[in-house]
Design an enzyme around this catalytic site. Structure first.
Site, mmCIF file in Angstrom:
data_model
loop_
_atom_site.group_PDB
_atom_site.id
_atom_site.type_symbol
_atom_site.label_atom_id
_atom_site.label_comp_id
_atom_site.label_asym_id
_atom_site.label_seq_id
_atom_site.Cartn_x
_atom_site.Cartn_y
_atom_site.Cartn_z
ATOM 1 N N ASP A 13 38.439 38.857 38.588
ATOM 2 C CA ASP A 13 39.517 37.914 38.285
ATOM 3 C C ASP A 13 39.136 36.463 38.546
ATOM 4 O O ASP A 13 39.991 35.628 38.858
ATOM 5 C CB ASP A 13 40.797 38.258 39.092
ATOM 6 C CG ASP A 13 41.277 39.656 38.796
ATOM 7 O OD1 ASP A 13 41.047 40.137 37.675
ATOM 8 O OD2 ASP A 13 41.884 40.266 39.696
ATOM 9 N N LYS A 16 36.768 34.908 34.080
ATOM 10 C CA LYS A 16 35.697 35.177 33.100
ATOM 11 C C LYS A 16 36.201 35.039 31.666
ATOM 12 O O LYS A 16 35.541 34.440 30.815
ATOM 13 C CB LYS A 16 35.134 36.605 33.317
ATOM 14 C CG LYS A 16 34.517 36.799 34.700
ATOM 15 C CD LYS A 16 34.078 38.227 34.926
ATOM 16 C CE LYS A 16 35.212 39.208 35.072
ATOM 17 N NZ LYS A 16 36.003 39.048 36.317
ATOM 18 N N GLY A 40 41.028 42.871 33.238
ATOM 19 C CA GLY A 40 42.103 42.129 32.584
ATOM 20 C C GLY A 40 41.630 40.696 32.470
ATOM 21 O O GLY A 40 41.539 39.995 33.470
ATOM 22 N N HIS A 41 41.236 40.292 31.265
ATOM 23 C CA HIS A 41 40.655 38.965 31.063
ATOM 24 C C HIS A 41 41.654 38.085 30.303
ATOM 25 O O HIS A 41 41.998 38.381 29.163
ATOM 26 C CB HIS A 41 39.328 39.081 30.305
ATOM 27 C CG HIS A 41 38.269 39.808 31.094
ATOM 28 N ND1 HIS A 41 37.006 40.022 30.638
ATOM 29 C CD2 HIS A 41 38.304 40.364 32.329
ATOM 30 C CE1 HIS A 41 36.310 40.686 31.557
ATOM 31 N NE2 HIS A 41 37.083 40.902 32.579
ATOM 32 N N GLN A 230 34.904 42.894 36.164
ATOM 33 C CA GLN A 230 34.950 42.969 37.626
ATOM 34 C C GLN A 230 34.090 41.840 38.236
ATOM 35 O O GLN A 230 33.990 40.790 37.634
ATOM 36 C CB GLN A 230 34.510 44.358 38.140
ATOM 37 C CG GLN A 230 35.504 45.471 37.806
ATOM 38 C CD GLN A 230 35.395 45.985 36.398
ATOM 39 O OE1 GLN A 230 34.336 46.389 35.959
ATOM 40 N NE2 GLN A 230 36.488 45.986 35.665
ATOM 41 N N THR A 307 47.338 45.222 36.651
ATOM 42 C CA THR A 307 48.305 46.051 37.378
ATOM 43 C C THR A 307 49.508 45.270 37.897
ATOM 44 O O THR A 307 50.477 45.880 38.351
ATOM 45 C CB THR A 307 47.610 46.701 38.596
ATOM 46 O OG1 THR A 307 47.087 45.652 39.410
ATOM 47 C CG2 THR A 307 46.496 47.636 38.171
HETATM 48 P P1 GDP Z 1 39.069 37.461 34.694
HETATM 49 O O1 GDP Z 1 39.383 38.899 34.949
HETATM 50 O O2 GDP Z 1 37.859 37.017 35.442
HETATM 51 O O3 GDP Z 1 39.002 37.111 33.251
HETATM 52 O O4 GDP Z 1 40.298 36.634 35.318
HETATM 53 P P2 GDP Z 1 41.861 36.984 35.167
HETATM 54 O O5 GDP Z 1 42.301 36.657 33.806
HETATM 55 O O6 GDP Z 1 42.146 38.362 35.669
HETATM 56 O O7 GDP Z 1 42.473 36.029 36.256
HETATM 57 C C1 GDP Z 1 42.309 34.659 36.197
HETATM 58 C C2 GDP Z 1 43.720 34.021 36.161
HETATM 59 O O8 GDP Z 1 43.610 32.654 36.472
HETATM 60 C C3 GDP Z 1 44.360 34.089 34.788
HETATM 61 O O9 GDP Z 1 45.739 34.176 34.951
HETATM 62 C C4 GDP Z 1 43.958 32.755 34.165
HETATM 63 O O10 GDP Z 1 44.875 32.319 33.170
HETATM 64 C C5 GDP Z 1 44.005 31.854 35.357
HETATM 65 N N1 GDP Z 1 43.065 30.738 35.361
HETATM 66 C C6 GDP Z 1 41.807 30.664 34.839
HETATM 67 N N2 GDP Z 1 41.236 29.485 35.149
HETATM 68 C C7 GDP Z 1 42.134 28.811 35.885
HETATM 69 C C8 GDP Z 1 42.118 27.530 36.529
HETATM 70 O O11 GDP Z 1 41.136 26.800 36.515
HETATM 71 N N3 GDP Z 1 43.259 27.173 37.197
HETATM 72 C C9 GDP Z 1 44.356 27.972 37.277
HETATM 73 N N4 GDP Z 1 45.416 27.529 37.957
HETATM 74 N N5 GDP Z 1 44.404 29.172 36.679
HETATM 75 C C10 GDP Z 1 43.299 29.590 36.014
HETATM 76 P P1 IMO Z 2 38.327 41.964 35.992
HETATM 77 O O1 IMO Z 2 37.310 42.264 34.917
HETATM 78 C C1 IMO Z 2 39.786 42.702 40.028
HETATM 79 C C2 IMO Z 2 39.216 46.745 41.636
HETATM 80 C C3 IMO Z 2 40.444 47.585 41.873
HETATM 81 C C4 IMO Z 2 39.966 48.446 43.033
HETATM 82 C C5 IMO Z 2 38.505 48.696 42.692
HETATM 83 C C6 IMO Z 2 38.257 50.008 41.990
HETATM 84 O O2 IMO Z 2 39.671 41.628 35.450
HETATM 85 O O3 IMO Z 2 37.799 40.950 36.957
HETATM 86 P P2 IMO Z 2 38.720 50.954 39.552
HETATM 87 O O4 IMO Z 2 39.980 51.013 38.747
HETATM 88 O O5 IMO Z 2 37.627 50.169 38.919
HETATM 89 O O6 IMO Z 2 38.263 52.296 40.010
HETATM 90 O O7 IMO Z 2 39.142 50.160 40.899
HETATM 91 O O8 IMO Z 2 38.111 47.628 41.844
HETATM 92 N N1 IMO Z 2 39.083 46.211 40.256
HETATM 93 C C7 IMO Z 2 39.285 44.935 39.926
HETATM 94 N N2 IMO Z 2 39.703 43.898 40.669
HETATM 95 N N3 IMO Z 2 39.450 42.517 38.726
HETATM 96 C C8 IMO Z 2 38.997 43.552 37.987
HETATM 97 O O9 IMO Z 2 38.516 43.380 36.738
HETATM 98 C C9 IMO Z 2 38.940 44.834 38.559
HETATM 99 N N4 IMO Z 2 38.579 46.051 38.113
HETATM 100 C C10 IMO Z 2 38.659 46.882 39.166
HETATM 101 O O10 IMO Z 2 41.547 46.788 42.216
HETATM 102 O O11 IMO Z 2 40.009 47.699 44.222
HETATM 103 MG MG MG Z 3 40.992 40.080 35.627
#
Ligand code: GDP
Ligand code: IMO
Ligand code: MG
Length: 431
Positions: A13, A16, A40-41, A230, A307
């Site tokens: 998270d 990416k 979840g990207h 991840q 989630t």
């Molecule tokens: P990923 O799994 O690495 O793609 O990241 P996620 O999408 O799960 O989580 C990143 C969250 O931070 C998302 O809700 C994005 O919209 C948000 N986000 C990304 N870059 C920034 C930033 O520079 N500032 C803030 N406030 N939110 C951001």
């Molecule tokens: P992105 O790509 C954050 C965490 C879960 C749990 C552990 C194992 O959005 O960054 P799993 O379902 O893979 O067996 O869970 O890994 N986890 C993540 N945490 N971002 C993710 O993906 C994750 N994918 C799995 O919360 O702790």
């Molecule tokens: Mg994510």
């Protein structure tokens, strides 16, 4: 041409999705190489927000081909719902999406096994996303798995039934009553029916022998970006085992997850938040349980994209970041969510740990929150909103100092600073 890699350096998270979307105009192909719908990207632009789970984050760039590689595991129903959501927004990705025949299928019963195993672990649970990730990769390694390509073969139904029976026996041996369990809001029978319908749809998409596909693209001089899911600290070998996911999230996973040779790897972009978050169980040395942690969660909207669970928050952990840089051979850093620290008067970063009476800067084998106490360095906060800043020269001095401190510690330059969720909220640095 080389294949560049973008991957997370923390517990996922990091942002990416946003950066892959931003970089994608520079690339001809974006390829996911591991993980599955546990990811979840998030991508935001023009007031719209999309969350992708299986589909690579290059899909918003019409000039980009997107590959789901052999190392990825696919739940057809989740993939189909992603495609439908994009369709509703007027984005048809079917022409630009390619799927490896060797990608393994997450079967409906893998979802049950995941839930049953987590329930059986009780307080020791991993905190899995319950998407069937662990059981699917287990079956892959145990040579029981079924790949997307297998679903086009004559013996698919027989193999499916064998796996289904085996999984249901396992679920029942764990004392798990699946008749009471809802998978994404449906009972098992309904999920299974819809799963098969979705699989028929997915089989009509462009299934490819992805190792040939990607190597042909390389030979043709195409620019390729591999998109990690991840993060490094969730890697099955190097993360905080057993509180990890079941794939290699590190750069090494690119070779096995796409079928490219090590020499083909070019730049490695390492992405990290200006602080740390973690969802699920496991050690988190710099975790905050006070108002500052609460403020990070609120300002950063730190709730899981897959989630919805609240993310645990804490200060940046530099020994862990340096470990991640080492494992991945990171050549450029990208710092995300700097804006979340806008209101902090002071910001702490861990520079070492106290471990068994010693001060250390590496992650020991038995790293746990109990036996690692962070040693913090305190820096001045910038205390002003940076959300509108786009130019390097407009960055507040305290933010530059914060970045310089990180660069000195990990010895890799921070090339991009992200200042908000939108695609345009970025500062490119010339250093
Ligand atoms: P990923 O799994 O690495 O793609 O990241 P996620 O999408 O799960 O989580 C990143 C969250 O931070 C998302 O809700 C994005 O919209 C948000 N986000 C990304 N870059 C920034 C930033 O520079 N500032 C803030 N406030 N939110 C951001
Ligand atoms: P992105 O790509 C954050 C965490 C879960 C749990 C552990 C194992 O959005 O960054 P799993 O379902 O893979 O067996 O869970 O890994 N986890 C993540 N945490 N971002 C993710 O993906 C994750 N994918 C799995 O919360 O702790
Ligand atoms: Mg994510």
């Amino acid at each position: 041409m080389k294949i560049d890699v973008l991957l997370g350096l923390q517990w996922g998270d990091e942002g990416k999705g946003k950066i892959v979307d931003v970089l994608s105009p520079k690339y001809d192909v974006v390829a996911r190489f591991q993980g599955g719908p546990n990811a979840g990207h998030t991508i935001e632009f023009d007031g719209k927000k999309f969350v992708l789970h299986t589909i690579p984050s290059g899909v918003f760039n019409p000039g980009c081909l997107n590959l789901i590689g052999n190392g990825v595991i696919i739940d057809p129903l989740i993939l189909q719902s992603e495609i439908k959501k994009l369709n509703h927004s007027g984005i048809d990705i079917t022409k630009n999406l390619f799927i490896s025949r060797k990608a393994h299928l997450i079967l409906p019963t893998h979802r049950l096994v995941d839930a049953a195993q987590e329930a059986a672990k009780g307080a020791e649970k991993i905190g899995s996303t319950l998407k069937g990730i662990g059981p699917t990769y287990t079956d892959k390694s145990a040579r029981n798995g079924i790949r997307i390509g297998d679903s086009c073969l004559d013996d698919f139904q027989k193999r499916y039934q064998t796996q289904r029976e085996r999984h249901l026996k396992l679920v029942s041996s764990l004392g798990f009553d699946y008749t009471d369990y809802a998978i994404d809001g449906r009972d098992f029978a309904a999920y299974e029916t819809e799963w098969f319908e979705a699989l028929e749809g997915i089989k009509k998409l462009q299934l490819v022998d992805s190792e040939y596909f990607i190597n042909e693209q390389l030979v043709a001089g195409k620019r390729i970006l591999a998109e990690g899911a991840q993060g490094t600290l969730l890697d099955v070998d190097f993360g905080s085992y057993p509180f990890v996911t079941s794939s290699n999230t590190t750069a090494a996973g690119v070779c096995s997850g796409l079928g490219v040779a090590p020499g083909a790897i070019g730049k490695v972009y390492g992405i990290f938040k200006a602080y740390c978050t973690r969802v699920g169980s496991g050690p988190f040395t710099t975790e905050l349980f006070d108002q500052e942690g609460e403020l990070m969660r609120k300002q950063g909207n730190e709730f899981g994209s897959t989630t919805g669970r609240p993310r645990r928050c804490g200060w940046l952990d530099l020994p862990a970041l340096r470990y991640a840089v080492m494992l991945n051979g990171v050549s450029e850093l990208i710092m995300m969510k700097a804006d979340v620290m806008d209101t902090f008067k002071t910001i702490k970063v861990a520079t070492a740990y106290r471990y068994k009476g010693e001060e250390i800067t590496h992650l020991p084998f038995d790293a746990s929150t109990q036996n690692l106490e962070p040693v913090f360095h305190e820096l001045k906060g910038w205390n002003t909103s940076i959300e509108q800043i786009r130019a390097e020269e407009d960055m507040p001095a305290a933010l530059i100092d914060y970045i310089s401190f990180i660069e000195d510690y990990v010895q890799v330059p921070v090339r991009i600073v992200s200042t908000g969720p939108d695609r345009i909220q970025l500062i490119n640095r010339s250093v």
